[in-house]
Design an enzyme around this catalytic site. Structure first.
Site, PDB file in Angstrom:
ATOM      1  CE  LYS A   1      21.976  38.924  37.448  1.00 21.96           C
ATOM      2  NZ  LYS A   1      22.625  38.943  36.121  1.00 21.96           N
TER       3      LYS A   1
ATOM      4  CG  HIS B   1      23.469  39.990  41.157  1.00 20.56           C
ATOM      5  ND1 HIS B   1      23.003  38.738  41.478  1.00 20.56           N
ATOM      6  CD2 HIS B   1      24.674  39.811  40.568  1.00 20.56           C
ATOM      7  CE1 HIS B   1      23.894  37.839  41.090  1.00 20.56           C
ATOM      8  NE2 HIS B   1      24.912  38.468  40.533  1.00 20.56           N
TER       9      HIS B   1
END
Length: 233
Positions: A135, A131
């Site tokens: 995040k 990600h």
């Protein structure tokens, strides 16, 4: 439909654009430092906030009779409390670790493969998720959902751990790379071959569209639901 957006980061702004394109009105945007707002002006709320405020956002909606769709991860130690409050208030609530329509199909593929592999003890399973660097939680909620679905459907594994191998353990590797919307890989590996399934998100649009579709579906209902209910899976 009048929508409140709880969390107004990149995902919130993407949800806003899709909601407007689908003919809805965004009547309220709430950031992490906003506390004094009237949630009752909305027909439905969509929460993509941060772990430390998600439960309070959801509780506020349910206490005020506003259906709420939550995609925030990292707060699930209070999920059962949210479910209990929803039932107490006869409210409407959907939580999903991932609202992408493709990911929810991927979830079903993962469950089916886990069942098929259950009798083949020579295969070890591992997972990787990638990600963007903003995040906050690791592993991702989607990776946790994938791992828990494997555990439920394959007797060879009974827990997952981040960056840790062991008997009956599903090891999850979490990587953070700038501007990656989300990639999830499940790999079964033996001495003779490997089997891999993977979902790669190209943009945030898929997550945002799924959240708006879930909000449209939830607006006139009561109860606790998942994306399986929304998609009829």
């Amino acid at each position: 439909m009048k929508i409140a957006l709880l969390g107004y980061g990149k995902m919130g702004k993407t949800i806003e654009q899709i909601a407007l394109n689908r003919g809805h009105e965004v009547v309220l945007t709430v950031d992490k430092d906003d506390h004094d707002y009237d949630i009752t002006q909305a027909d439905v709320a969509i929460d993509f906030s941060i772990p430390t405020v998600a439960f309070n956002n959801i509780s506020n909606c349910l206490k005020n009779g506003v259906p709420v769709v939550s995609g925030t991860t990292g707060w699930l130690d209070k999920y059962n409390d949210a479910v209990a409050l929803c039932k107490e208030k006869n409210g409407a609530f959907i939580y999903a670790s991932n609202y992408s329509l493709g990911v929810n199909i991927f979830f079903e593929m993962n469950k089916t493969l886990a069942k098929m592999m259950s009798a083949l003890k020579q295969y070890n399973v591992s997972m990787e998720e990638i990600h963007h660097t903003q995040k906050l939680d690791a592993p991702s909620g989607t990776a946790i959902s994938l791992a828990e679905d494997i555990i439920s459907n394959n007797a060879n594994f009974n827990e997952w751990k981040l960056d840790e191998n062991g008997e009956a353990i599903i090891p999850i590797t979490a990587k953070r790379i700038a501007e990656v919307p989300g990639t999830h890989t499940v790999k079964y590996d033996s001495e003779v071959d490997s089997i891999t399934i993977e979902h790669v998100a190209h943009t945030r649009q898929g997550f945002a569209l799924g959240a708006v579709i879930a909000a449209e579906w939830l607006a006139d209902k009561t109860g606790v639901f998942t994306m399986n209910d929304v998609l009829g899976l």
